[in-house]
Design a protein around this motif. Structure first.
Motif, short mmCIF file in Angstrom:
data_model
loop_
_atom_site.label_atom_id
_atom_site.label_comp_id
_atom_site.label_asym_id
_atom_site.label_seq_id
_atom_site.Cartn_x
_atom_site.Cartn_y
_atom_site.Cartn_z
N GLU A 204 0.83 -1.21 0.00
CA GLU A 204 0.00 0.00 0.00
C GLU A 204 0.86 1.26 0.00
OE1 GLU A 204 -3.31 0.07 -0.47
OE2 GLU A 204 -2.97 -2.06 -0.81
N LEU A 205 1.96 1.24 0.75
CA LEU A 205 2.87 2.40 0.75
C LEU A 205 3.56 2.55 -0.61
CD1 LEU A 205 4.42 2.13 4.32
CD2 LEU A 205 2.91 3.93 3.48
N ASN A 206 3.84 1.41 -1.24
CA ASN A 206 4.45 1.46 -2.57
C ASN A 206 3.51 2.11 -3.57
OD1 ASN A 206 6.76 0.70 -4.23
ND2 ASN A 206 5.35 -0.67 -5.26
N PHE B 39 6.02 5.24 -1.91
CA PHE B 39 7.09 5.12 -0.91
C PHE B 39 7.67 3.71 -0.92
CE2 PHE B 39 4.16 8.37 0.68
CZ PHE B 39 5.03 9.44 0.79
N PHE C 12 4.95 11.36 3.67
CA PHE C 12 4.88 10.00 4.20
C PHE C 12 4.05 9.96 5.49
CE2 PHE C 12 6.73 6.79 7.11
CZ PHE C 12 6.48 5.64 6.38
N LEU D 183 0.65 7.77 5.93
CA LEU D 183 0.79 6.53 6.71
C LEU D 183 -0.41 6.20 7.62
CD1 LEU D 183 2.56 4.10 7.52
CD2 LEU D 183 3.61 5.57 9.26
N VAL E 61 -3.33 4.78 5.66
CA VAL E 61 -3.02 3.47 5.07
C VAL E 61 -3.17 2.38 6.13
CG1 VAL E 61 -1.19 2.05 4.07
CG2 VAL E 61 -1.53 4.38 3.26
#
Length: 209
Positions: A142-144, A148, A194, A198, A201
């Motif tokens: 999910e961060l990708n 990120f 970020f 975060l 997410v």
């Protein structure tokens, strides 16, 4: 070594960021960590340490040889490490300010999160955290998607998708662990974005699971 026992120090993560501590017998590191060529490593053997030379030369036979030293890569590694060491203090100070901001924000905005490690006595550019009930690989995905690139699992074997044996030995949460590593060009704006992304997410993953 410590107490007469030879100590091998893996300095891959620390060498670009802080001086080498005392007490090691053999020190290993990877040049790509400080801007040298990928695939070039360094091995420093302290004087008086017993070891067996793996390279061709007077004290090894052709059968034992594993290849010759890549001299241009070694010179590049030394030159880039010298350049990094010259600005190490300034870069480490800036990175520590950013990672402290990350640690504080995560602790304040994400429920049921663990931030292992000493808040001060740690590498300046790395933050590790674990979110209860959140799968580390799902969080990475999910961060990708949000732009990120972070890591999970063991830093020395991140492709194996196993929990970090170091975190397990520390007795802290190892499942759902995420490791954020800053580099010399990481900006405050990137860190702020970020931290903005975060919590949502993490909340989204918890809601789905």
């Amino acid at each position: 070594g410590l107490g007469g026992v030879p100590l091998v120090c893996d300095a891959a993560a620390s060498l670009p960021w802080e001086p080498v501590p005392e007490g090691w017998s053999v020190l290993a590191a990877s040049a790509r960590k400080w801007g040298g060529l990928a695939g070039c490593g360094i091995l420093v053997v302290r004087k008086g340490t017993r070891w067996r030379n793996p390279f061709p030369g007077e004290d090894s036979s052709p059968q034992e040889a594993i290849g010759e030293v890549d001299v241009p890569a070694a010179v590049a590694a030394a030159a880039s490490l010298r350049a990094v060491a010259a600005e190490r203090e300034e870069l480490a100070k800036r990175a520590r300010e950013l990672t402290e901001r990350i640690r504080e924000h995560i602790a304040a905005t994400i429920p049921e999160v663990e931030l292992p490690g000493d808040p001060a006595d740690r590498l300046p550019h790395i933050v590790t955290f674990s979110c209860l009930g959140v799968d580390g690989e799902v969080l990475l995905t999910e961060l990708n998607r949000a732009g990120f690139a972070v890591s999970s699992g063991s830093a020395c074997a991140s492709t194996r998708l196993r929990p970090s044996h170091v975190l397990q030995a520390m007795g802290v949460l190892s499942h759902g662990n995420v490791r954020v590593s800053l580099h010399r060009e990481t900006t405050e704006a990137e860190v702020d974005r970020f931290l903005e992304v975060l919590p949502g997410v993490v909340e989204g993953i918890r809601r789905l699971s």
